[in-house]
Design a protein around this motif. Structure first.
Motif, PDB file in Angstrom:
ATOM      1  N   SER A   1       0.838  -1.215   0.000  1.00  0.00           N
ATOM      2  CA  SER A   1       0.000   0.000   0.000  1.00  0.00           C
ATOM      3  C   SER A   1       0.865   1.254   0.000  1.00  0.00           C
ATOM      4  N   PHE A   2       1.960   1.200   0.746  1.00  0.00           N
ATOM      5  CA  PHE A   2       2.850   2.364   0.817  1.00  0.00           C
ATOM      6  C   PHE A   2       3.578   2.575  -0.504  1.00  0.00           C
ATOM      7  N   LYS A   3       3.960   1.468  -1.136  1.00  0.00           N
ATOM      8  CA  LYS A   3       4.656   1.561  -2.422  1.00  0.00           C
ATOM      9  C   LYS A   3       3.742   2.137  -3.496  1.00  0.00           C
ATOM     10  N   LYS A   4       2.493   1.657  -3.531  1.00  0.00           N
ATOM     11  CA  LYS A   4       1.531   2.138  -4.531  1.00  0.00           C
ATOM     12  C   LYS A   4       1.261   3.633  -4.361  1.00  0.00           C
ATOM     13  N   ALA A   5       1.345   4.091  -3.111  1.00  0.00           N
ATOM     14  CA  ALA A   5       1.100   5.504  -2.824  1.00  0.00           C
ATOM     15  C   ALA A   5       2.363   6.358  -3.006  1.00  0.00           C
ATOM     16  N   ASN A   6       3.459   5.702  -3.410  1.00  0.00           N
ATOM     17  CA  ASN A   6       4.746   6.389  -3.624  1.00  0.00           C
ATOM     18  C   ASN A   6       5.273   7.069  -2.359  1.00  0.00           C
ATOM     19  N   ILE A   7       5.016   6.440  -1.219  1.00  0.00           N
ATOM     20  CA  ILE A   7       5.566   6.941   0.039  1.00  0.00           C
ATOM     21  C   ILE A   7       7.029   6.509   0.135  1.00  0.00           C
TER      22      ILE A   7
END
Length: 368
Positions: free
Chosen positions: A227-233
């Motif tokens: 989820s964090f990767k998809k959000a580019n965090i």
């Protein structure tokens, strides 16, 4: 052998190689992973159970108590992470071939926090000064809190759930009472008052808030990284900061394979589990489908190319195995309710609530 659907394709190839080498056929049956312990206990005594099964380590004590698993000769135990072998050890005997570990760690948004904090207070200060809406997040339940996620902080006060001895956990009583437990209870109440812990922020909500870039730090596991990767965090993973005067050690879960106490071909089953599934190349393949750090050290070295796996694995090496004793089943409900009551501020005397919880759990353990 029972397996889950994710691991089945890898194990099918291993079974084909085993048949080619030994002439012994391994039949695989895909099962719901969560149902395996109960089904194993039910079916093994009837002779209808499998020769071996995939499993999580924390049910091992219950399997030993019910006489349905057999000890294994693991060979060179130094080939595995120490914590992984420890997780499958009951009364000094090893009852599983470990293949993967899993644990939580501190994940920080590097836009808000460049460096990893060493203490809980430092983390909160860094989070408050970062400009993030939420300095720190951990998903909790309003009625049950989350003893699993809060355990590292509890351990840092020297209040482990059970004492770990050379031959396994002391299951006679919990070890989270006394002065150290009372200190943690008081600290827990303080975190509720200061809103560092919020019972209305669940696991899903905390994940979503962090993915939206609204938090500096979150306490979570590898299962939320996508989820964090998809959000580019932009994030980094590090040790959980200590709240007490000891290290903040999370629980580590270990997955592996048991051998049935009723297997009719113990020699072949042992060989397949130890020599084939324990093989570094096979464990590396299992890693690819499960994305959990391998228990085998050689396989882990290969997996370390993934920096996230490496980071969680490093934290896990310093963690403690989730107690694999039947007494652990008596702990969770009272533990969670007491934490929630203290965090909510409804408890005027946190120490009294904590001591009452410890007494209630010990009584359940004594009754068996």
């Amino acid at each position: 052998m029972w397996t889950d659907s994710n691991r089945e394709p890898v194990l099918r190839k291993v079974a084909e190689q085993f048949k080619s080498d030994t002439g012994v056929t391994v039949k695989l049956a895909a099962k719901d992973f969560a149902q395996i312990p109960d089904d194993f206990i039910t079916q093994v005594p009837t002779g209808k159970g499998p020769d071996a099964t995939i499993a999580a380590h924390d049910a091992t004590g219950r399997m030993v108590q019910n006489g349905v698993v057999a000890p294994l000769e693991l060979g060179d135990t130094s080939a595995y992470q120490d914590v992984a072998v420890q997780a499958f050890t009951v009364n000094g005997k090893i009852y599983g071939v470990p293949y993967a570990t899993e644990n939580i760690a501190l994940v920080r948004n590097t836009t808000f926090a460049k460096n990893a904090p060493k203490t809980f207070n430092e983390m909160i200060d860094m989070g408050k000064n970062s400009g993030a809406k939420y300095p720190f997040l951990v998903g909790l339940d309003p009625k049950q809190s989350d003893p699993y996620h809060l355990y590292p902080f509890q351990a840092s006060f020297g209040a482990p759930v059970f004492r770990l001895k050379d031959n396994g956990f002391d299951s006679s009583k919990v070890a989270m009472g006394g002065a150290n437990g009372d200190k943690f209870a008081s600290w827990l109440a303080d975190q509720g008052k200061s809103k560092n812990f919020n019972l209305n922020i669940s696991q899903d909500i905390s994940k979503d808030l962090f993915a939206k870039g609204q938090a500096a730090f979150i306490l979570t596991g590898p299962w939320n990284l996508d989820s964090f990767k998809k959000a580019n965090i932009k994030y980094e993973i590090s040790d959980i900061p200590s709240a007490g005067d000891q290290s903040a050690t999370p629980f580590v879960g270990v997955q592996g394979f048991w051998m049935s106490a009723k297997t009719k071909n113990a020699v072949a089953t042992q060989k397949f589990l130890v020599e084939y599934i324990g093989n570094p190349d096979v464990q590396a393949e299992l890693f690819k489908v499960g994305n959990r750090p391998p228990a085998n050290k050689q396989a882990f070295e290969k997996a370390e190319a993934d920096k996230d796996v490496a980071a969680f694995g490093i934290v896990g090496q310093k963690a403690v195995p989730m107690p694999n004793i039947p007494a652990m089943g008596s702990v969770w409900a009272d533990w969670g309710v007491a934490q929630a009551e203290i965090i909510s501020g409804k408890a005027s005397d946190p120490k009294a609530i904590w001591d009452k919880m410890v007494k209630a759990i010990d009584e359940k353990i004594m009754k068996g």
